[in-house]
Enzyme design. Structure first.
Site, short mmCIF file in Angstrom:
data_model
loop_
_atom_site.label_atom_id
_atom_site.label_comp_id
_atom_site.label_asym_id
_atom_site.label_seq_id
_atom_site.Cartn_x
_atom_site.Cartn_y
_atom_site.Cartn_z
N LYS A 1 -25.39 -8.70 5.15
CA LYS A 1 -24.82 -10.02 4.89
C LYS A 1 -25.15 -10.90 6.08
O LYS A 1 -24.33 -11.05 7.00
CB LYS A 1 -23.29 -9.91 4.78
CG LYS A 1 -22.75 -9.54 3.43
CD LYS A 1 -21.25 -9.86 3.36
CE LYS A 1 -20.44 -8.61 3.18
NZ LYS A 1 -18.99 -8.86 3.15
N ASP B 1 -22.61 -6.46 8.78
CA ASP B 1 -21.77 -7.62 8.50
C ASP B 1 -21.78 -8.50 9.76
O ASP B 1 -22.74 -9.22 10.00
CB ASP B 1 -20.38 -7.11 8.11
CG ASP B 1 -19.45 -8.19 7.63
OD1 ASP B 1 -19.85 -8.99 6.78
OD2 ASP B 1 -18.30 -8.23 8.10
N GLY C 1 -17.68 4.56 5.44
CA GLY C 1 -18.34 3.74 4.43
C GLY C 1 -19.72 4.21 3.99
O GLY C 1 -20.12 3.99 2.85
N PHE D 1 -17.01 -10.03 -0.46
CA PHE D 1 -16.53 -8.72 -0.06
C PHE D 1 -16.90 -7.72 -1.15
O PHE D 1 -16.58 -7.91 -2.32
CB PHE D 1 -15.02 -8.71 0.17
CG PHE D 1 -14.59 -7.51 0.98
CD1 PHE D 1 -14.73 -7.50 2.36
CD2 PHE D 1 -14.10 -6.38 0.34
CE1 PHE D 1 -14.37 -6.37 3.10
CE2 PHE D 1 -13.74 -5.25 1.08
CZ PHE D 1 -13.88 -5.26 2.46
N VAL D 2 -17.60 -6.67 -0.74
CA VAL D 2 -18.10 -5.71 -1.72
C VAL D 2 -17.43 -4.35 -1.56
O VAL D 2 -17.00 -3.97 -0.47
CB VAL D 2 -19.64 -5.56 -1.62
CG1 VAL D 2 -20.34 -6.79 -2.16
CG2 VAL D 2 -20.08 -5.28 -0.19
N ASP E 1 -15.18 0.41 0.79
CA ASP E 1 -13.79 0.35 0.32
C ASP E 1 -13.12 -0.97 0.63
O ASP E 1 -13.58 -1.75 1.46
CB ASP E 1 -12.97 1.45 1.00
CG ASP E 1 -12.69 1.12 2.47
OD1 ASP E 1 -13.65 0.78 3.19
OD2 ASP E 1 -11.53 1.17 2.89
N ARG F 1 -14.08 3.37 -3.28
CA ARG F 1 -15.25 4.04 -2.71
C ARG F 1 -16.03 4.82 -3.74
O ARG F 1 -17.24 5.03 -3.61
CB ARG F 1 -14.82 5.02 -1.61
CG ARG F 1 -14.33 4.38 -0.33
CD ARG F 1 -14.28 5.43 0.77
NE ARG F 1 -13.41 5.06 1.87
CZ ARG F 1 -13.78 4.28 2.89
NH1 ARG F 1 -14.99 3.79 2.93
NH2 ARG F 1 -12.94 4.00 3.86
P1 IMP Z 1 -19.51 -5.19 11.17
O1 IMP Z 1 -19.12 -4.51 12.43
O2 IMP Z 1 -18.75 -6.47 10.98
O3 IMP Z 1 -21.00 -5.37 11.00
O4 IMP Z 1 -18.97 -4.35 9.97
C1 IMP Z 1 -19.45 -3.17 9.67
C2 IMP Z 1 -18.43 -2.39 8.90
O5 IMP Z 1 -17.44 -3.18 8.25
C3 IMP Z 1 -19.19 -1.70 7.82
O6 IMP Z 1 -19.61 -0.44 8.26
C4 IMP Z 1 -18.19 -1.62 6.69
O7 IMP Z 1 -17.51 -0.40 6.74
C5 IMP Z 1 -17.23 -2.76 6.92
N1 IMP Z 1 -17.52 -3.89 5.99
C6 IMP Z 1 -18.13 -5.05 6.26
N2 IMP Z 1 -18.23 -5.84 5.18
C7 IMP Z 1 -17.68 -5.14 4.17
C8 IMP Z 1 -17.52 -5.40 2.76
O8 IMP Z 1 -17.90 -6.43 2.18
N3 IMP Z 1 -16.88 -4.42 2.06
C9 IMP Z 1 -16.46 -3.26 2.61
N4 IMP Z 1 -16.62 -2.96 3.90
C10 IMP Z 1 -17.23 -3.89 4.68
MG MG Z 2 -18.35 1.28 7.92
#
Ligand code: IMP
Ligand code: MG
Length: 178
Positions: free
Chosen positions: A133, A105, A48, A156-157, A163, A169
């Site tokens: 977020k 996230d 990402g 969701f972005v 992606d 992407r």
């Molecule tokens: P976390 O472990 O929940 O903080 O998520 C981190 C990973 O989830 C990020 O590196 C993103 O690749 C993916 N992710 C989280 N939210 C989104 C979103 O809104 N769109 C796309 N990918 C996301």
């Molecule tokens: Mg990621």
């Protein structure tokens, strides 16, 4: 034939010019923060963060900069699986590391990555994310990143590297799919 569904372009949330300005500001801040680091190492979480990192490293001015990539994944579609798969982190003994990710996230990915970086011997770890977020944070996740590009609502972005199951992407902007 009308083309709808997967071919509908996401609506613009953060346009390309706003991304460029903010990434340059983050680059300036990192250049300042790390000006005395002998060999700062930028560790980029794939996939990402690829586009953000590509622009970020061109926005910093750090002669000894080293760039490495590590794969992290936790998502299937638009929901997190809760378990973070992280590929092996390189030997980071004595290094000052900047962990670069697309979005904070739940925080589980960056918490796991930060642990792995520390376990690998880094003396200092800073976290830098394009998007945050805060409403989505979970217990056990990283509470906050050291540097944040934009705080956004719980949508969701996609785009600018992010992606939805491998799609969108390539968009030059950050868009919302719903
Ligand atoms: P976390 O472990 O929940 O903080 O998520 C981190 C990973 O989830 C990020 O590196 C993103 O690749 C993916 N992710 C989280 N939210 C989104 C979103 O809104 N769109 C796309 N990918 C996301
Ligand atoms: Mg990621």
């Amino acid at each position: 034939m009308s083309v709808v569904g997967v071919h509908t372009r996401p609506r613009v949330l953060i346009p390309a010019d706003a991304l460029a300005r903010r990434v340059q500001a983050l680059g300036d801040e990192l250049s300042l923060r790390l000006r005395d680091a002998p060999a700062p190492l930028f560790l980029v979480l794939m996939d990402g963060a690829f586009m953000f990192a590509a622009d970020l490293v061109r926005a910093v001015h750090l002669p000894g900069l080293e760039l490495r990539f590590v794969r992290a994944s936790s998502y299937r579609g638009t929901s997190t699986t809760g378990t973070v798969e992280l590929a092996a982190v390189p030997d980071l003994r004595g290094r000052q590391v900047v962990l670069v990710d697309d979005i904070l996230d739940t925080g589980l990915t960056l918490a796991a990555a930060q642990r792995a970086v520390r376990d690998s011997g880094a003396t200092q770890v800073a976290t830098c994310v394009l998007l945050d977020k805060p409403a989505r944070r979970r217990p056990g996740g990283l509470a906050q990143a050291d540097m944040v590009g934009f705080r956004i609502q719980d949508v969701f972005v996609v785009g600018y590297g992010l992606d939805f199951d491998g799609r969108w992407r390539e968009l030059p902007y950050v868009g919302a799919v719903a």
